[in-house]
Design a protein around this motif. Structure first.
Motif, short mmCIF file in Angstrom:
data_model
loop_
_atom_site.label_atom_id
_atom_site.label_comp_id
_atom_site.label_asym_id
_atom_site.label_seq_id
_atom_site.Cartn_x
_atom_site.Cartn_y
_atom_site.Cartn_z
N ARG A 67 0.84 -1.19 0.00
CA ARG A 67 0.00 0.00 0.00
C ARG A 67 0.88 1.24 0.00
NH1 ARG A 67 -4.20 -2.03 4.26
NH2 ARG A 67 -5.35 -3.55 3.02
N GLU A 68 0.28 2.37 -0.38
CA GLU A 68 1.10 3.58 -0.53
C GLU A 68 1.55 4.16 0.81
OE1 GLU A 68 -1.60 5.50 -3.04
OE2 GLU A 68 -2.67 6.55 -1.45
N GLU A 105 0.28 -0.08 -4.95
CA GLU A 105 -0.51 1.10 -5.28
C GLU A 105 0.41 2.10 -5.97
OE1 GLU A 105 -2.57 2.30 -1.75
OE2 GLU A 105 -3.93 0.59 -1.85
N GLN A 106 -0.19 2.98 -6.79
CA GLN A 106 0.58 3.88 -7.65
C GLN A 106 1.66 4.68 -6.90
OE1 GLN A 106 0.20 4.35 -10.99
NE2 GLN A 106 -1.49 2.93 -11.27
N THR A 132 0.59 -2.86 -10.85
CA THR A 132 0.09 -1.79 -9.99
C THR A 132 -1.43 -1.82 -10.00
OG1 THR A 132 0.17 -0.25 -11.82
CG2 THR A 132 2.03 -0.25 -10.31
N SER A 133 -1.99 -1.36 -8.92
CA SER A 133 -3.44 -1.23 -8.86
C SER A 133 -3.78 0.24 -8.71
CB SER A 133 -3.99 -2.02 -7.66
OG SER A 133 -3.54 -1.42 -6.46
N SER A 134 -4.84 0.64 -9.33
CA SER A 134 -5.30 2.02 -9.16
C SER A 134 -6.55 1.98 -8.30
CB SER A 134 -5.61 2.64 -10.51
OG SER A 134 -6.46 1.80 -11.23
N ARG A 135 -6.69 3.00 -7.51
CA ARG A 135 -7.93 3.03 -6.73
C ARG A 135 -8.47 4.45 -6.68
NH1 ARG A 135 -6.64 2.63 -0.27
NH2 ARG A 135 -5.51 4.58 -0.11
#
Lengths: 135, 118
Positions: A67-68, A105-106, A132-135
């Protein structure tokens, strides 16, 4: 006699200066060659613009999420960076043919990603993919 | 002996001059399992402020693909190492890796450094 002298002139080229020059060049290139050894970690990319070719066969994968805010989630639990290795080892023992999929995450930092991939490699899994996942 | 020295010379010229250095140094993350890449000759550096450096100049994300395509045509056996700063964003890293694989090079490594070493 004259003929003999001519013969000596044509063969007696002094090679020493040229040899010096070539040796200097050689030493220069050896020295520069030492500094271009790059080290890196192998990863494959999944879920990117070149889709669907990362995984050859349909197997599952162990999911690691970064996570970021720096949290690492393995197997639906938040773990420390140093605990990734043990978790991966355990999951790898259960599913030996599964690879590891690291999803970040980005805004997550690359330093942490490299640490996690390093831990996964130490845990015995070499097949690591990254997305990567975008949210 | 002269032949031998000349052969060595030619060998070193060939192996050194084709490494594409990014032109800047970045603060890398240490990794125990990092291994030396023999054929990793195209280096792309990502800085913490989202700049991309390649071939000794700063490039835009959209320039990465044509550059990689050109280098891939010149020397098809080259692989790419993306050297990202510790604080660089993984989103940008993923985008750069996508551009590289669109440019035709599938083998991509993430740069790191061995603990205590280079």
């Amino acid at each position: 006699m004259r003929r003999h002298f001519d013969h000596e002139d044509s063969t007696g080229i002094d090679l020493a200066p040229m040899l010096d020059f070539v040796l200097n060049l050689l030493i220069f290139f050896i020295i520069t060659a030492v500094f271009v050894k790059e080290v890196g970690l192998d990863v494959t990319r999944h879920g990117g613009a070149v889709g669907g070719q990362a995984s050859g066969k349909e197997t599952g994968s162990i999911s690691v999420v970064i996570r970021e805010n720096g949290e690492i989630v393995v197997d639906e639990r938040i773990v420390d960076v140093r605990a990734v290795r043990a978790n991966v080892e355990r999951l790898h023992a259960q599913k030996p043919d599964w690879g590891v999929m690291v999803t970040t995450e980005q805004e997550a930092e690359t330093g942490l990603l490299v640490q996690v991939i390093d831990q996964v490699h130490q845990g015995g899994v070499d097949n690591v993919s990254f997305g990567t996942s975008s949210r | 002996m002269l032949d031998f020295v000349l052969n060595l010379l030619i060998f070193f010229i060939i192996t050194t001059s084709f490494v594409r250095e990014p032109g800047i140094s970045v603060n890398r993350q240490e990794a125990e399992t990092a291994s030396a890449r023999e054929s990793g000759n195209i280096l792309i550096a990502l800085r913490a402020n989202d700049e991309i450096w390649m071939d000794r100049r700063q490039v835009d994300l959209r320039e990465v693909r044509p550059l990689v395509e050109r280098l891939h045509v010149e020397r098809p056996e080259d692989t790419v190492i993306v050297i990202a700063d510790k604080a660089a964003k993984t989103g940008l890293l993923a985008q750069v890796m996508d551009e590289v694989s669109l440019g035709g090079i599938e083998e991509i490594a993430i740069g790191a450094m061995t603990p205590g070493g280079e």
